[in-house]
Design a protein around this motif. Structure first.
Motif, PDB file in Angstrom:
ATOM      1  N   LEU A   1      -6.227  -0.515 -90.174  1.00 26.36           N
ATOM      2  CA  LEU A   1      -7.030  -1.413 -89.907  1.00 26.36           C
ATOM      3  C   LEU A   1      -8.971  -1.634 -89.997  1.00 26.36           C
ATOM      4  O   LEU A   1      -9.392  -2.744 -90.004  1.00 26.36           O
ATOM      5  N   ALA A   2      -8.521  -0.077 -90.046  1.00 28.30           N
ATOM      6  CA  ALA A   2     -10.349   0.007 -90.474  1.00 28.30           C
ATOM      7  C   ALA A   2     -10.476  -0.320 -91.247  1.00 28.30           C
ATOM      8  O   ALA A   2     -11.248  -0.487 -92.192  1.00 28.30           O
ATOM      9  N   LEU A   3      -9.402   0.233 -92.380  1.00 30.29           N
ATOM     10  CA  LEU A   3      -9.345  -0.535 -93.655  1.00 30.29           C
ATOM     11  C   LEU A   3      -9.486  -1.993 -94.517  1.00 30.29           C
ATOM     12  O   LEU A   3     -10.550  -2.171 -94.949  1.00 30.29           O
TER      13      LEU A   3
ATOM     14  N   CYS B   1      -6.485   7.836 -97.060  1.00 32.77           N
ATOM     15  CA  CYS B   1      -6.642   7.667 -95.864  1.00 32.77           C
ATOM     16  C   CYS B   1      -5.982   7.348 -94.751  1.00 32.77           C
ATOM     17  O   CYS B   1      -6.548   6.909 -93.123  1.00 32.77           O
ATOM     18  N   VAL B   2      -4.730   6.960 -94.952  1.00 34.62           N
ATOM     19  CA  VAL B   2      -3.844   7.370 -94.227  1.00 34.62           C
ATOM     20  C   VAL B   2      -3.034   7.938 -93.575  1.00 34.62           C
ATOM     21  O   VAL B   2      -2.210   8.420 -94.234  1.00 34.62           O
ATOM     22  N   THR B   3      -2.980   8.832 -92.490  1.00 34.83           N
ATOM     23  CA  THR B   3      -3.448   9.720 -92.212  1.00 34.83           C
ATOM     24  C   THR B   3      -3.212   9.951 -90.661  1.00 34.83           C
ATOM     25  O   THR B   3      -3.104   9.095 -89.817  1.00 34.83           O
ATOM     26  N   ALA B   4      -1.912  11.103 -90.329  1.00 33.68           N
ATOM     27  CA  ALA B   4      -1.593  11.092 -88.004  1.00 33.68           C
ATOM     28  C   ALA B   4      -2.584  10.855 -87.600  1.00 33.68           C
ATOM     29  O   ALA B   4      -2.733  10.534 -86.104  1.00 33.68           O
ATOM     30  N   VAL B   5      -3.864  11.942 -88.372  1.00 35.62           N
ATOM     31  CA  VAL B   5      -4.762  11.266 -87.015  1.00 35.62           C
ATOM     32  C   VAL B   5      -6.246  10.636 -87.484  1.00 35.62           C
ATOM     33  O   VAL B   5      -6.188   9.937 -88.718  1.00 35.62           O
ATOM     34  N   ALA B   6      -6.590  10.185 -87.015  1.00 37.75           N
ATOM     35  CA  ALA B   6      -8.398   9.570 -87.113  1.00 37.75           C
ATOM     36  C   ALA B   6      -9.278  10.416 -88.485  1.00 37.75           C
ATOM     37  O   ALA B   6      -9.599  11.024 -88.066  1.00 37.75           O
ATOM     38  N   MET B   7      -9.335   8.661 -89.342  1.00 42.25           N
ATOM     39  CA  MET B   7     -10.151   8.888 -90.222  1.00 42.25           C
ATOM     40  C   MET B   7     -11.752   9.372 -89.979  1.00 42.25           C
ATOM     41  O   MET B   7     -12.146   7.979 -89.010  1.00 42.25           O
ATOM     42  N   PRO B   8     -12.929   9.892 -89.848  1.00 42.71           N
ATOM     43  CA  PRO B   8     -14.415   9.799 -90.064  1.00 42.71           C
ATOM     44  C   PRO B   8     -14.631   8.277 -90.205  1.00 42.71           C
ATOM     45  O   PRO B   8     -13.885   7.948 -91.619  1.00 42.71           O
ATOM     46  N   ALA B   9     -15.628   7.889 -88.959  1.00 43.70           N
ATOM     47  CA  ALA B   9     -15.804   6.044 -89.806  1.00 43.70           C
ATOM     48  C   ALA B   9     -16.973   6.516 -91.178  1.00 43.70           C
ATOM     49  O   ALA B   9     -16.139   5.567 -92.389  1.00 43.70           O
ATOM     50  N   ARG B  10     -17.341   6.935 -91.822  1.00 45.23           N
ATOM     51  CA  ARG B  10     -18.179   6.838 -92.834  1.00 45.23           C
ATOM     52  C   ARG B  10     -17.002   7.628 -93.843  1.00 45.23           C
ATOM     53  O   ARG B  10     -17.810   6.755 -95.209  1.00 45.23           O
ATOM     54  N   LEU B  11     -16.356   8.064 -93.730  1.00 41.45           N
ATOM     55  CA  LEU B  11     -15.437   8.738 -95.118  1.00 41.45           C
ATOM     56  C   LEU B  11     -14.729   7.262 -94.613  1.00 41.45           C
ATOM     57  O   LEU B  11     -14.776   7.015 -96.681  1.00 41.45           O
TER      58      LEU B  11
ATOM     59  N   ILE C   1      -6.890  -4.176 -81.045  1.00 37.69           N
ATOM     60  CA  ILE C   1      -7.501  -5.366 -80.755  1.00 37.69           C
ATOM     61  C   ILE C   1      -9.642  -4.599 -80.798  1.00 37.69           C
ATOM     62  O   ILE C   1     -10.318  -4.932 -81.380  1.00 37.69           O
ATOM     63  N   LEU C   2      -9.009  -4.304 -79.930  1.00 36.38           N
ATOM     64  CA  LEU C   2     -10.359  -3.480 -79.268  1.00 36.38           C
ATOM     65  C   LEU C   2     -10.729  -2.687 -80.893  1.00 36.38           C
ATOM     66  O   LEU C   2     -12.419  -2.492 -80.803  1.00 36.38           O
ATOM     67  N   PHE C   3     -10.134  -1.479 -80.978  1.00 29.41           N
ATOM     68  CA  PHE C   3     -10.102  -1.052 -82.662  1.00 29.41           C
ATOM     69  C   PHE C   3     -11.103  -1.993 -83.313  1.00 29.41           C
ATOM     70  O   PHE C   3     -12.091  -2.711 -83.939  1.00 29.41           O
TER      71      PHE C   3
ATOM     72  N   ALA D   1     -10.724  -3.581 -92.207  1.00 28.95           N
ATOM     73  CA  ALA D   1     -12.531  -4.244 -91.484  1.00 28.95           C
ATOM     74  C   ALA D   1     -13.769  -3.799 -92.119  1.00 28.95           C
ATOM     75  O   ALA D   1     -13.770  -4.662 -92.731  1.00 28.95           O
ATOM     76  N   HIS D   2     -13.284  -2.799 -93.385  1.00 32.57           N
ATOM     77  CA  HIS D   2     -14.467  -2.368 -94.056  1.00 32.57           C
ATOM     78  C   HIS D   2     -14.326  -3.087 -95.100  1.00 32.57           C
ATOM     79  O   HIS D   2     -14.930  -3.492 -95.792  1.00 32.57           O
ATOM     80  N   LEU D   3     -13.484  -3.800 -95.861  1.00 36.35           N
ATOM     81  CA  LEU D   3     -13.007  -5.013 -97.125  1.00 36.35           C
ATOM     82  C   LEU D   3     -13.335  -6.228 -96.388  1.00 36.35           C
ATOM     83  O   LEU D   3     -14.405  -6.605 -97.234  1.00 36.35           O
ATOM     84  N   TYR D   4     -13.006  -6.409 -94.911  1.00 36.16           N
ATOM     85  CA  TYR D   4     -14.345  -7.619 -94.841  1.00 36.16           C
ATOM     86  C   TYR D   4     -15.482  -7.064 -94.970  1.00 36.16           C
ATOM     87  O   TYR D   4     -16.515  -8.094 -95.373  1.00 36.16           O
ATOM     88  N   ASN D   5     -15.807  -5.884 -93.965  1.00 35.01           N
ATOM     89  CA  ASN D   5     -17.366  -6.387 -93.623  1.00 35.01           C
ATOM     90  C   ASN D   5     -17.795  -6.112 -95.736  1.00 35.01           C
ATOM     91  O   ASN D   5     -19.358  -6.496 -95.372  1.00 35.01           O
ATOM     92  N   PHE D   6     -16.932  -5.572 -96.643  1.00 37.69           N
ATOM     93  CA  PHE D   6     -17.774  -5.987 -97.752  1.00 37.69           C
ATOM     94  C   PHE D   6     -17.710  -6.768 -98.975  1.00 37.69           C
ATOM     95  O   PHE D   6     -17.187  -6.587-100.203  1.00 37.69           O
ATOM     96  N   HIS D   7     -16.968  -7.687 -98.429  1.00 38.12           N
ATOM     97  CA  HIS D   7     -16.722  -8.259 -98.907  1.00 38.12           C
ATOM     98  C   HIS D   7     -15.598  -8.581-100.027  1.00 38.12           C
ATOM     99  O   HIS D   7     -16.003  -9.460-101.246  1.00 38.12           O
ATOM    100  N   VAL D   8     -14.523  -8.106 -99.362  1.00 36.13           N
ATOM    101  CA  VAL D   8     -13.993  -8.268-100.313  1.00 36.13           C
ATOM    102  C   VAL D   8     -12.285  -9.137-100.045  1.00 36.13           C
ATOM    103  O   VAL D   8     -11.903  -9.655-100.678  1.00 36.13           O
ATOM    104  N   VAL D   9     -12.948  -9.329 -98.992  1.00 37.72           N
ATOM    105  CA  VAL D   9     -11.963  -9.880 -98.208  1.00 37.72           C
ATOM    106  C   VAL D   9     -12.283 -10.985 -96.927  1.00 37.72           C
ATOM    107  O   VAL D   9     -13.210 -11.205 -97.086  1.00 37.72           O
ATOM    108  N   HIS D  10     -11.443 -12.313 -96.738  1.00 37.90           N
ATOM    109  CA  HIS D  10     -12.220 -12.997 -95.794  1.00 37.90           C
ATOM    110  C   HIS D  10     -12.366 -13.225 -94.631  1.00 37.90           C
ATOM    111  O   HIS D  10     -10.849 -12.133 -94.154  1.00 37.90           O
ATOM    112  N   CYS D  11     -12.784 -13.757 -93.763  1.00 39.08           N
ATOM    113  CA  CYS D  11     -12.331 -13.836 -92.396  1.00 39.08           C
ATOM    114  C   CYS D  11     -10.894 -14.023 -91.977  1.00 39.08           C
ATOM    115  O   CYS D  11     -10.364 -13.709 -90.541  1.00 39.08           O
ATOM    116  N   LEU D  12     -10.569 -14.935 -92.640  1.00 38.75           N
ATOM    117  CA  LEU D  12      -8.952 -15.512 -92.537  1.00 38.75           C
ATOM    118  C   LEU D  12      -8.108 -14.425 -91.810  1.00 38.75           C
ATOM    119  O   LEU D  12      -7.563 -14.180 -91.130  1.00 38.75           O
TER     120      LEU D  12
END
Length: 341
Positions: free
Chosen positions: A129-131, A71-81, A165-167, A133-144
């Motif tokens: 950051l996407a990782l 997942c941590v590559t120099a190019v942006a990963m597809p969101a779905r993947l 920030i925008l991302f 964000a999705h860990l938060y989306n899928f209830h692994v981590v709290h919004c804190l």
């Protein structure tokens, strides 16, 4: 000195362990490479079996390494993947144990902190950051944790940070608003203050203006103003998650309510968010402070009581303090108050 026969046995053991880990890595890699939404159920089942058959530490290390490489590559990963990979972690976090999510989260946050300091040119920071964000989306981590990261980015406030920030807001802004509207409002106020202060610093003001417009849209709960915002894929995968998680407690109670500072200083102060996580480092709280407090209490009592304590073999500061409190208290309530102090 290690005798030759024991040395030989250790070397054989090390080779055996290395071979086992190599085999395990190959199996986990094979499963991750085949990962997709339709076969997520079977792959998460096979991963759970691997967790039952191998040590948790080996599995956590192997899984985290493979996911980070993927997942941590120099190019942006597809969101779905990205979402599918994080969803697998989330299912294992709820079905196997919270140390799975905690181990992965710690690795992600430390890597993110390291890359932020090093000014990397690629898209690694966005992917990390996407990782989160999705860990938060899928209830692994709290919004804190997400708010902590946003506050850190706002405090630095360079063009790279504005992009991040925008991302992050585009991915989880409305969820943050739902979870803690007040914290989001404070963050928006701070960002506006920073933007006003840094007006002359940026030649191109469009990014800053766009960020402030996005924040305003979030505050007003206006989804149309955020280009490319689509909550549907996350909702679909959340539905899939609910069907794959065994326990009924798949929601808020398994979320890791851990701050950014705690994650970054985990090696110094221990991991309180993992139940039973052993601690072998330096003492978490310096003893000098507590010793000073104990001596302070003891210093107030008469030498007669101290002599009595010595005779009765009250040989540590804490024992002496408790003994003196009990002997000098007026009644049980007074004793209770003093003992609490």
């Amino acid at each position: 000195y290690v005798p030759p026969q024991i040395r030989k046995a250790q070397e054989t053991l090390d080779d055996k362990k290395r071979e086992e880990l190599g085999r395990l890595k190959k199996m986990v890699n094979g499963l991750i490479n085949r990962l997709s939404e339709p076969n997520l159920s079977s792959i998460s089942g096979q991963m759970e079996e691997l967790y039952m058959a191998n040590s948790r530490k080996d599995m956590n290390d192997t899984l985290t390494d493979i996911l980070m490489n993927a997942c941590v590559t120099a190019v942006a990963m597809p969101a779905r993947l990205m979402m599918e990979h994080v969803l697998l972690v989330s299912i294992l976090h709820h079905n196997v144990g919270i140390e799975v999510g905690a181990h992965f989260l710690e690795a992600v946050v430390k890597k993110f902190d390291e890359l932020c300091k090093s000014d990397a040119e690629g898209k690694e920071c966005e992917n990390l950051l996407a990782l989160v964000a999705h860990l938060y989306n899928f209830h692994v981590v709290h919004c804190l944790l997400v708010f902590d990261i946003l506050k850190k980015l706002v405090s630095v406030f360079t063009e790279k940070e504005i992009e991040l920030i925008l991302f992050l807001l585009k991915n989880v802004g409305f969820s943050l608003r739902k979870d803690d509207a007040l914290a989001l409002k404070e963050l928006i106020t701070e960002a506006q203050r920073k933007a006003n202060a840094a007006e002359k610093k940026f030649q191109d003001q469009t990014r800053v203006r766009f960020m402030l417009e996005t924040m305003l849209a979030l505050r007003n709960n206006d989804m149309r103003k955020i280009p490319g915002y689509d909550p549907e894929p996350v909702e679909r995968l959340r539905k899939l998650q609910r069907s794959l998680v065994h326990s009924s407690g798949s929601g808020k109670d398994t979320q890791l309510r851990v701050s950014l500072e705690s994650l970054l200083s985990a090696d110094q102060v221990g991991r309180w968010w993992i139940v039973g996580s052993s601690w072998t480092g330096a003492p978490m709280i310096s003893d000098t402070k507590s010793q000073a407090q104990q001596k302070l209490h003891v210093g107030k009592v008469s030498s007669k009581i101290m002599e009595l304590a010595r005779k009765l073999r009250m040989n540590t500061d804490i024992r002496r303090s408790i003994f003196c409190v009990l002997m000098t208290s007026e009644d049980f309530m007074d004793a209770f108050e003093k003992l609490l102090k």
